[in-house]
Design a protein around this motif. Sequence first.
Motif, PDB file in Angstrom:
ATOM      1  N   PHE A  89       0.817  -1.200   0.000  1.00 17.41           N
ATOM      2  CA  PHE A  89       0.000   0.000   0.000  1.00 17.41           C
ATOM      3  C   PHE A  89       0.856   1.258   0.000  1.00 17.41           C
ATOM      4  CE2 PHE A  89      -2.649  -3.292   2.010  1.00 17.41           C
ATOM      5  CZ  PHE A  89      -3.537  -3.405   0.978  1.00 17.41           C
ATOM      6  N   ASP A  90       2.034   1.237   0.649  1.00 23.49           N
ATOM      7  CA  ASP A  90       2.922   2.389   0.606  1.00 23.49           C
ATOM      8  C   ASP A  90       3.425   2.631  -0.804  1.00 23.49           C
ATOM      9  OD1 ASP A  90       4.450   1.787   3.843  1.00 23.49           O
ATOM     10  OD2 ASP A  90       2.571   2.744   3.265  1.00 23.49           O
ATOM     11  N   VAL A  91       3.651   1.552  -1.536  1.00 27.22           N
ATOM     12  CA  VAL A  91       4.157   1.675  -2.891  1.00 27.22           C
ATOM     13  C   VAL A  91       3.103   2.237  -3.820  1.00 27.22           C
ATOM     14  CG1 VAL A  91       4.919   0.354  -4.896  1.00 27.22           C
ATOM     15  CG2 VAL A  91       5.860  -0.151  -2.637  1.00 27.22           C
ATOM     16  N   GLU A  92       1.903   1.707  -3.714  1.00 27.32           N
ATOM     17  CA  GLU A  92       0.878   2.080  -4.667  1.00 27.32           C
ATOM     18  C   GLU A  92       0.257   3.435  -4.375  1.00 27.32           C
ATOM     19  OE1 GLU A  92      -1.956  -0.996  -5.251  1.00 27.32           O
ATOM     20  OE2 GLU A  92      -0.452  -2.556  -5.314  1.00 27.32           O
ATOM     21  N   GLN A  93       0.214   3.813  -3.108  1.00 28.98           N
ATOM     22  CA  GLN A  93      -0.380   5.088  -2.713  1.00 28.98           C
ATOM     23  C   GLN A  93      -1.769   5.254  -3.332  1.00 28.98           C
ATOM     24  OE1 GLN A  93       2.433   8.097  -3.781  1.00 28.98           O
ATOM     25  NE2 GLN A  93       3.806   7.588  -2.117  1.00 28.98           N
ATOM     26  N   GLU A  94      -2.598   4.249  -3.111  1.00 28.54           N
ATOM     27  CA  GLU A  94      -3.933   4.262  -3.676  1.00 28.54           C
ATOM     28  C   GLU A  94      -4.956   4.236  -2.552  1.00 28.54           C
ATOM     29  OE1 GLU A  94      -3.623   0.728  -5.842  1.00 28.54           O
ATOM     30  OE2 GLU A  94      -2.303   1.553  -7.369  1.00 28.54           O
ATOM     31  N   GLY A  95      -6.202   4.621  -2.873  1.00 34.99           N
ATOM     32  CA  GLY A  95      -7.223   4.586  -1.843  1.00 34.99           C
ATOM     33  C   GLY A  95      -8.572   4.993  -2.367  1.00 34.99           C
ATOM     34  N   ARG A  96      -9.508   5.094  -1.441  1.00 36.28           N
ATOM     35  CA  ARG A  96     -10.859   5.493  -1.779  1.00 36.28           C
ATOM     36  C   ARG A  96     -11.033   6.972  -1.530  1.00 36.28           C
ATOM     37  NH1 ARG A  96     -13.957   0.606   1.322  1.00 36.28           N
ATOM     38  NH2 ARG A  96     -13.564  -1.003  -0.193  1.00 36.28           N
ATOM     39  N   TYR A  97     -11.782   7.598  -2.407  1.00 39.91           N
ATOM     40  CA  TYR A  97     -12.060   9.016  -2.254  1.00 39.91           C
ATOM     41  C   TYR A  97     -13.568   9.224  -2.436  1.00 39.91           C
ATOM     42  CZ  TYR A  97      -7.065   9.392  -2.804  1.00 39.91           C
ATOM     43  OH  TYR A  97      -5.723   9.233  -2.649  1.00 39.91           O
ATOM     44  N   ALA A  98     -14.230   9.660  -1.395  1.00 40.69           N
ATOM     45  CA  ALA A  98     -15.667   9.919  -1.484  1.00 40.69           C
ATOM     46  C   ALA A  98     -15.899  11.206  -2.258  1.00 40.69           C
ATOM     47  CB  ALA A  98     -16.259  10.039  -0.076  1.00 40.69           C
ATOM     48  N   ILE A  99     -16.934  11.232  -3.090  1.00 32.86           N
ATOM     49  CA  ILE A  99     -17.267  12.421  -3.849  1.00 32.86           C
ATOM     50  C   ILE A  99     -18.738  12.712  -3.680  1.00 32.86           C
ATOM     51  CG2 ILE A  99     -15.455  12.032  -5.561  1.00 32.86           C
ATOM     52  CD1 ILE A  99     -17.537  10.895  -7.420  1.00 32.86           C
ATOM     53  N   ASP A 100     -19.103  13.986  -3.788  1.00 35.05           N
ATOM     54  CA  ASP A 100     -20.495  14.374  -3.671  1.00 35.05           C
ATOM     55  C   ASP A 100     -21.260  13.896  -4.887  1.00 35.05           C
ATOM     56  OD1 ASP A 100     -20.024  15.670  -1.283  1.00 35.05           O
ATOM     57  OD2 ASP A 100     -19.507  17.552  -2.267  1.00 35.05           O
ATOM     58  N   SER A 101     -22.502  13.551  -4.673  1.00 35.25           N
ATOM     59  CA  SER A 101     -23.331  13.081  -5.768  1.00 35.25           C
ATOM     60  C   SER A 101     -24.677  13.800  -5.717  1.00 35.25           C
ATOM     61  CB  SER A 101     -23.547  11.569  -5.658  1.00 35.25           C
ATOM     62  OG  SER A 101     -24.383  11.105  -6.697  1.00 35.25           O
ATOM     63  N   PRO A 102     -24.740  15.031  -6.262  1.00 39.68           N
ATOM     64  CA  PRO A 102     -25.993  15.779  -6.217  1.00 39.68           C
ATOM     65  C   PRO A 102     -27.050  15.154  -7.107  1.00 39.68           C
ATOM     66  CG  PRO A 102     -24.399  16.878  -7.624  1.00 39.68           C
ATOM     67  CD  PRO A 102     -23.673  15.739  -6.976  1.00 39.68           C
ATOM     68  N   GLY A 103     -28.286  15.485  -6.830  1.00 36.66           N
ATOM     69  CA  GLY A 103     -29.380  14.974  -7.644  1.00 36.66           C
ATOM     70  C   GLY A 103     -29.843  13.613  -7.190  1.00 36.66           C
ATOM     71  N   SER A 104     -30.625  12.974  -8.041  1.00 37.72           N
ATOM     72  CA  SER A 104     -31.197  11.676  -7.694  1.00 37.72           C
ATOM     73  C   SER A 104     -30.136  10.595  -7.733  1.00 37.72           C
ATOM     74  CB  SER A 104     -32.313  11.327  -8.686  1.00 37.72           C
ATOM     75  OG  SER A 104     -33.334  12.305  -8.618  1.00 37.72           O
ATOM     76  N   PRO A 105     -30.145   9.682  -6.748  1.00 40.11           N
ATOM     77  CA  PRO A 105     -29.179   8.584  -6.753  1.00 40.11           C
ATOM     78  C   PRO A 105     -29.481   7.622  -7.881  1.00 40.11           C
ATOM     79  CG  PRO A 105     -30.801   8.236  -5.035  1.00 40.11           C
ATOM     80  CD  PRO A 105     -31.065   9.603  -5.603  1.00 40.11           C
ATOM     81  N   PRO A 106     -28.490   6.853  -8.332  1.00 41.96           N
ATOM     82  CA  PRO A 106     -28.723   5.899  -9.412  1.00 41.96           C
ATOM     83  C   PRO A 106     -29.679   4.799  -8.972  1.00 41.96           C
ATOM     84  CG  PRO A 106     -26.585   5.539  -8.416  1.00 41.96           C
ATOM     85  CD  PRO A 106     -27.127   6.801  -7.817  1.00 41.96           C
ATOM     86  N   ASN A 107     -30.371   4.229  -9.933  1.00 37.41           N
ATOM     87  CA  ASN A 107     -31.292   3.144  -9.651  1.00 37.41           C
ATOM     88  C   ASN A 107     -30.504   1.854  -9.524  1.00 37.41           C
ATOM     89  OD1 ASN A 107     -33.315   1.315  -9.480  1.00 37.41           O
ATOM     90  ND2 ASN A 107     -34.186   1.679 -11.496  1.00 37.41           N
ATOM     91  N   ILE A 108     -30.342   1.362  -8.333  1.00 36.13           N
ATOM     92  CA  ILE A 108     -29.538   0.158  -8.113  1.00 36.13           C
ATOM     93  C   ILE A 108     -30.340  -0.923  -7.394  1.00 36.13           C
ATOM     94  CG2 ILE A 108     -27.314   1.308  -8.148  1.00 36.13           C
ATOM     95  CD1 ILE A 108     -27.427   1.495  -5.162  1.00 36.13           C
ATOM     96  N   GLY A 109     -31.652  -0.898  -7.598  1.00 35.78           N
ATOM     97  CA  GLY A 109     -32.460  -1.952  -7.008  1.00 35.78           C
ATOM     98  C   GLY A 109     -32.662  -1.767  -5.525  1.00 35.78           C
ATOM     99  N   ALA A 110     -33.233  -0.619  -5.140  1.00 35.50           N
ATOM    100  CA  ALA A 110     -33.356  -0.277  -3.727  1.00 35.50           C
ATOM    101  C   ALA A 110     -34.190  -1.303  -2.955  1.00 35.50           C
ATOM    102  CB  ALA A 110     -33.971   1.113  -3.585  1.00 35.50           C
ATOM    103  N   VAL A 111     -35.269  -1.769  -3.560  1.00 31.56           N
ATOM    104  CA  VAL A 111     -36.144  -2.717  -2.869  1.00 31.56           C
ATOM    105  C   VAL A 111     -35.394  -4.009  -2.582  1.00 31.56           C
ATOM    106  CG1 VAL A 111     -38.249  -4.071  -3.041  1.00 31.56           C
ATOM    107  CG2 VAL A 111     -38.220  -1.718  -3.891  1.00 31.56           C
ATOM    108  N   SER A 112     -34.677  -4.518  -3.587  1.00 33.07           N
ATOM    109  CA  SER A 112     -33.927  -5.752  -3.412  1.00 33.07           C
ATOM    110  C   SER A 112     -32.834  -5.583  -2.367  1.00 33.07           C
ATOM    111  CB  SER A 112     -33.318  -6.180  -4.744  1.00 33.07           C
ATOM    112  OG  SER A 112     -32.510  -7.318  -4.572  1.00 33.07           O
ATOM    113  N   LEU A 113     -32.093  -4.465  -2.425  1.00 28.91           N
ATOM    114  CA  LEU A 113     -31.024  -4.231  -1.470  1.00 28.91           C
ATOM    115  C   LEU A 113     -31.557  -4.090  -0.056  1.00 28.91           C
ATOM    116  CD1 LEU A 113     -28.476  -1.822  -3.188  1.00 28.91           C
ATOM    117  CD2 LEU A 113     -28.064  -4.119  -2.325  1.00 28.91           C
ATOM    118  N   ASP A 114     -32.687  -3.435   0.087  1.00 32.39           N
ATOM    119  CA  ASP A 114     -33.255  -3.240   1.417  1.00 32.39           C
ATOM    120  C   ASP A 114     -33.536  -4.579   2.077  1.00 32.39           C
ATOM    121  OD1 ASP A 114     -34.338  -1.508   3.499  1.00 32.39           O
ATOM    122  OD2 ASP A 114     -36.288  -2.306   2.924  1.00 32.39           O
ATOM    123  N   ALA A 115     -33.960  -5.551   1.263  1.00 33.47           N
ATOM    124  CA  ALA A 115     -34.249  -6.877   1.799  1.00 33.47           C
ATOM    125  C   ALA A 115     -32.973  -7.666   2.083  1.00 33.47           C
ATOM    126  CB  ALA A 115     -35.132  -7.651   0.813  1.00 33.47           C
TER     127      ALA A 115
END
Length: 214
Positions: A10-36
Amino acid sequence: MPRRTAYPVFDVEQEGRYAIDSPGSPPNIGAVSLDAQLQEGEERYMVDPASREDPKVKELVQVLIDWINDELASHRIIVKHPLEEDLFDGQVLQKLIEKLENIKVEIPEVTQTEEGQKQKLKVILDEANRILQVQQWQNPKWTVDTIHSKYLVAMLHLLVALARFYRAPVRFPENVSVRVTAVQKRDGLLHRRQMIEEITATYEFVPYTFRLLT
């Protein structure tokens, strides 16, 4: 087979996650299925479909598939697209690690249930982490749950780390990133956030403990 010196991936790659803002409506990713499916506090990651079609992402996936198939040719194992379908249960990962490290990974006898698959996968990932000298406190970019749930980003992180550690004769595309939607269930509601996961970076500077192959 002589042991290799493990470098801090990880020191070599210097990579990671970066959260970004997502204005507007969220993508449709199957909310009903995920909720279950999701338990309270559980989080699930999904790759943006556009990222899957990104030329650099597709090139990286193909390079990794070709590398695995070359390594496991003697076992008559052929990994195909989509990569996730062949790697999620750990069987291919086990054969790959055994071939690269010239060892036998001792897997306990488990049932072919989901829980049994996860137990087997944990043994394999523990071995990978031992080889790469990755500690749990470092928050590895791959876990039993993310690999078993066929999360492509986790698989890419693991395979890239292994390929670099063993100095695979391959060249990865630079600056490969994937847009991801994370969904977590909190207080009975689904909360979404979008992130950019960096898989590879630009290698203008490389620490002396790590050698890139071109």
